[in-house]
Design a protein around this motif. Structure first.
Motif, PDB file in Angstrom:
ATOM      1  N   GLY A  70      83.546 -21.737 -25.910  1.00  0.00           N
ATOM      2  CA  GLY A  70      85.041 -21.540 -25.852  1.00  0.00           C
ATOM      3  C   GLY A  70      85.655 -23.014 -26.155  1.00  0.00           C
ATOM      4  N   PRO A  71      85.330 -24.197 -25.337  1.00  0.00           N
ATOM      5  CA  PRO A  71      85.886 -25.404 -25.377  1.00  0.00           C
ATOM      6  C   PRO A  71      85.385 -25.936 -26.913  1.00  0.00           C
ATOM      7  CG  PRO A  71      85.137 -25.352 -23.122  1.00  0.00           C
ATOM      8  CD  PRO A  71      84.715 -23.876 -24.140  1.00  0.00           C
ATOM      9  N   PHE A  72      84.165 -25.750 -27.285  1.00  0.00           N
ATOM     10  CA  PHE A  72      83.821 -26.471 -28.402  1.00  0.00           C
ATOM     11  C   PHE A  72      84.588 -25.624 -29.571  1.00  0.00           C
ATOM     12  CE2 PHE A  72      80.775 -28.643 -25.978  1.00  0.00           C
ATOM     13  CZ  PHE A  72      80.244 -29.814 -26.934  1.00  0.00           C
ATOM     14  N   THR A  73      84.857 -24.340 -29.516  1.00  0.00           N
ATOM     15  CA  THR A  73      85.372 -23.784 -30.609  1.00  0.00           C
ATOM     16  C   THR A  73      86.963 -24.161 -30.695  1.00  0.00           C
ATOM     17  OG1 THR A  73      84.120 -21.937 -30.367  1.00  0.00           O
ATOM     18  CG2 THR A  73      86.303 -21.309 -31.422  1.00  0.00           C
ATOM     19  N   GLY A  74      87.663 -24.259 -29.350  1.00  0.00           N
ATOM     20  CA  GLY A  74      89.141 -24.616 -29.223  1.00  0.00           C
ATOM     21  C   GLY A  74      89.228 -26.006 -29.890  1.00  0.00           C
ATOM     22  N   ALA A  75      88.273 -26.996 -29.507  1.00  0.00           N
ATOM     23  CA  ALA A  75      88.309 -28.342 -29.975  1.00  0.00           C
ATOM     24  C   ALA A  75      88.047 -28.364 -31.641  1.00  0.00           C
ATOM     25  CB  ALA A  75      87.107 -29.294 -29.541  1.00  0.00           C
ATOM     26  N   ALA A  76      87.385 -27.664 -32.112  1.00  0.00           N
ATOM     27  CA  ALA A  76      86.987 -27.444 -33.753  1.00  0.00           C
ATOM     28  C   ALA A  76      88.303 -26.994 -34.191  1.00  0.00           C
ATOM     29  CB  ALA A  76      85.945 -26.660 -34.031  1.00  0.00           C
ATOM     30  N   ILE A  77      89.092 -25.895 -33.653  1.00  0.00           N
ATOM     31  CA  ILE A  77      90.142 -25.548 -34.495  1.00  0.00           C
ATOM     32  C   ILE A  77      91.253 -26.740 -34.234  1.00  0.00           C
ATOM     33  CG2 ILE A  77      92.010 -23.928 -33.961  1.00  0.00           C
ATOM     34  CD1 ILE A  77      89.831 -21.755 -32.979  1.00  0.00           C
ATOM     35  N   ALA A  78      91.462 -27.206 -33.026  1.00  0.00           N
ATOM     36  CA  ALA A  78      92.336 -28.156 -32.927  1.00  0.00           C
ATOM     37  C   ALA A  78      92.274 -29.333 -34.015  1.00  0.00           C
ATOM     38  CB  ALA A  78      92.492 -28.953 -31.560  1.00  0.00           C
ATOM     39  N   ALA A  79      90.857 -29.870 -34.085  1.00  0.00           N
ATOM     40  CA  ALA A  79      90.676 -30.899 -35.099  1.00  0.00           C
ATOM     41  C   ALA A  79      90.944 -30.277 -36.554  1.00  0.00           C
ATOM     42  CB  ALA A  79      89.123 -31.293 -34.931  1.00  0.00           C
ATOM     43  N   PHE A  80      90.722 -29.449 -36.750  1.00  0.00           N
ATOM     44  CA  PHE A  80      91.091 -28.793 -38.245  1.00  0.00           C
ATOM     45  C   PHE A  80      92.378 -28.934 -38.227  1.00  0.00           C
ATOM     46  CE2 PHE A  80      92.009 -25.505 -40.912  1.00  0.00           C
ATOM     47  CZ  PHE A  80      91.466 -25.722 -42.287  1.00  0.00           C
ATOM     48  N   TYR A  81      93.239 -28.152 -37.430  1.00  0.00           N
ATOM     49  CA  TYR A  81      94.553 -27.975 -37.373  1.00  0.00           C
ATOM     50  C   TYR A  81      95.377 -29.267 -37.630  1.00  0.00           C
ATOM     51  CZ  TYR A  81      99.538 -26.612 -36.176  1.00  0.00           C
ATOM     52  OH  TYR A  81     100.773 -26.430 -36.293  1.00  0.00           O
TER      53      TYR A  81
ATOM     54  N   PHE B 103      92.174 -25.815 -26.984  1.00  0.00           N
ATOM     55  CA  PHE B 103      92.848 -26.153 -28.046  1.00  0.00           C
ATOM     56  C   PHE B 103      94.020 -26.837 -27.785  1.00  0.00           C
ATOM     57  CE2 PHE B 103      96.494 -25.292 -30.799  1.00  0.00           C
ATOM     58  CZ  PHE B 103      96.200 -25.637 -31.896  1.00  0.00           C
ATOM     59  N   VAL B 104      94.862 -26.412 -26.651  1.00  0.00           N
ATOM     60  CA  VAL B 104      95.893 -27.135 -26.272  1.00  0.00           C
ATOM     61  C   VAL B 104      95.804 -28.610 -25.670  1.00  0.00           C
ATOM     62  CG1 VAL B 104      97.676 -27.252 -24.465  1.00  0.00           C
ATOM     63  CG2 VAL B 104      97.107 -25.002 -25.535  1.00  0.00           C
ATOM     64  N   VAL B 105      94.757 -28.634 -25.035  1.00  0.00           N
ATOM     65  CA  VAL B 105      94.197 -30.173 -24.865  1.00  0.00           C
ATOM     66  C   VAL B 105      93.755 -31.067 -25.846  1.00  0.00           C
ATOM     67  CG1 VAL B 105      92.636 -31.410 -23.136  1.00  0.00           C
ATOM     68  CG2 VAL B 105      93.801 -29.384 -22.321  1.00  0.00           C
ATOM     69  N   VAL B 106      92.961 -30.541 -26.464  1.00  0.00           N
ATOM     70  CA  VAL B 106      92.498 -31.513 -27.646  1.00  0.00           C
ATOM     71  C   VAL B 106      93.514 -31.839 -28.629  1.00  0.00           C
ATOM     72  CG1 VAL B 106      90.723 -31.564 -29.448  1.00  0.00           C
ATOM     73  CG2 VAL B 106      90.083 -30.937 -27.461  1.00  0.00           C
ATOM     74  N   TYR B 107      94.387 -30.844 -29.091  1.00  0.00           N
ATOM     75  CA  TYR B 107      95.493 -30.784 -29.913  1.00  0.00           C
ATOM     76  C   TYR B 107      96.325 -32.151 -29.410  1.00  0.00           C
ATOM     77  CZ  TYR B 107      99.860 -30.598 -32.507  1.00  0.00           C
ATOM     78  OH  TYR B 107     100.847 -30.832 -33.152  1.00  0.00           O
ATOM     79  N   THR B 108      96.670 -32.029 -28.059  1.00  0.00           N
ATOM     80  CA  THR B 108      97.643 -33.048 -27.469  1.00  0.00           C
ATOM     81  C   THR B 108      96.803 -34.250 -27.377  1.00  0.00           C
ATOM     82  OG1 THR B 108      98.314 -31.515 -25.614  1.00  0.00           O
ATOM     83  CG2 THR B 108      98.615 -33.615 -25.056  1.00  0.00           C
TER      84      THR B 108
END
Length: 190
Positions: free
Chosen positions: A156-167, A81-86
């Motif tokens: 984990g990474p795909f879930t974190g990426a999806a949350i970052a994209a949505f957010y 999430f941190v990486v994709v959000y960044t």
């Protein structure tokens, strides 16, 4: 579509796909190429540094002793999430227009985010956050614990990426659009 260069992480590509910045065919092609590139990279390391390769388990990710699968999954979700959000923040065209007086190179904050995530998650999972890297190491090493918890390094990474994209797309950007709209309407009544 976005003008992103250097796709090396399927989780980031997945996040960009969810945000409609990369088409489905392109996202799939990127992910296949990323996994093949990771396999080739690990094979090269094995060929040139066999002793280190064997000493360090082929670089295959595994859950560290003392941590359960839930903790490992959580670390991968939060780290990604941190990486994709960044990445989203660094490449946001509205941010670039808003902050045009501050010259920022996108790789700098992205690299710093990756560094910080590594500091936090290496002791837990060896830091996956990139399914291709985890997959490439497991394919080439292919023994002992290389495959035991592989699902953590994809889910984990795909879930974190999806949350970052949505957010980023639906909460931050929607809030910014709404705030800008109310600012414009209040300034026209003055």
């Amino acid at each position: 579509m976005t003008n992103i260069r250097g796709h090396i992480n399927p989780a980031v590509t997945f996040g960009l796909f969810l945000a409609r910045k990369v088409s489905l065919p392109r996202a799939i092609m990127f992910m296949v190429a990323q996994c093949l590139g990771a396999i080739c990279g690990v094979a090269l390391v094995k060929a040139f540094h066999k002793t280190y390769y064997e000493t360090y388990g082929g670089g295959a990710n595994e859950l560290a002793h003392g941590y359960n699968k839930g903790t490992g999954l959580g670390a991968e979700i939060i780290g990604t999430f941190v990486v994709v959000y960044t990445v989203f923040s660094a490449i946001d065209p509205k941010r670039n227009a808003r902050d045009s007086h501050v010259p920022v190179l996108a790789p700098l904050p992205i690299g710093f985010a990756v560094f910080m995530v590594h500091l936090a998650t290496i002791p837990i999972t060896g830091t996956g956050i990139n399914p291709a890297r985890s997959f490439g190491a497991a394919v080439v090493y292919n023994k002992e614990k290389a495959w035991d918890d592989q699902w953590i390094f994809w889910v984990g990474p795909f879930t974190g990426a999806a949350i970052a994209a949505f957010y980023h797309q639906f909460i931050l950007r929607a809030g910014a659009v709404k705030a800008l709209g109310s600012f414009r309407s209040s300034s026209t009544h003055v």
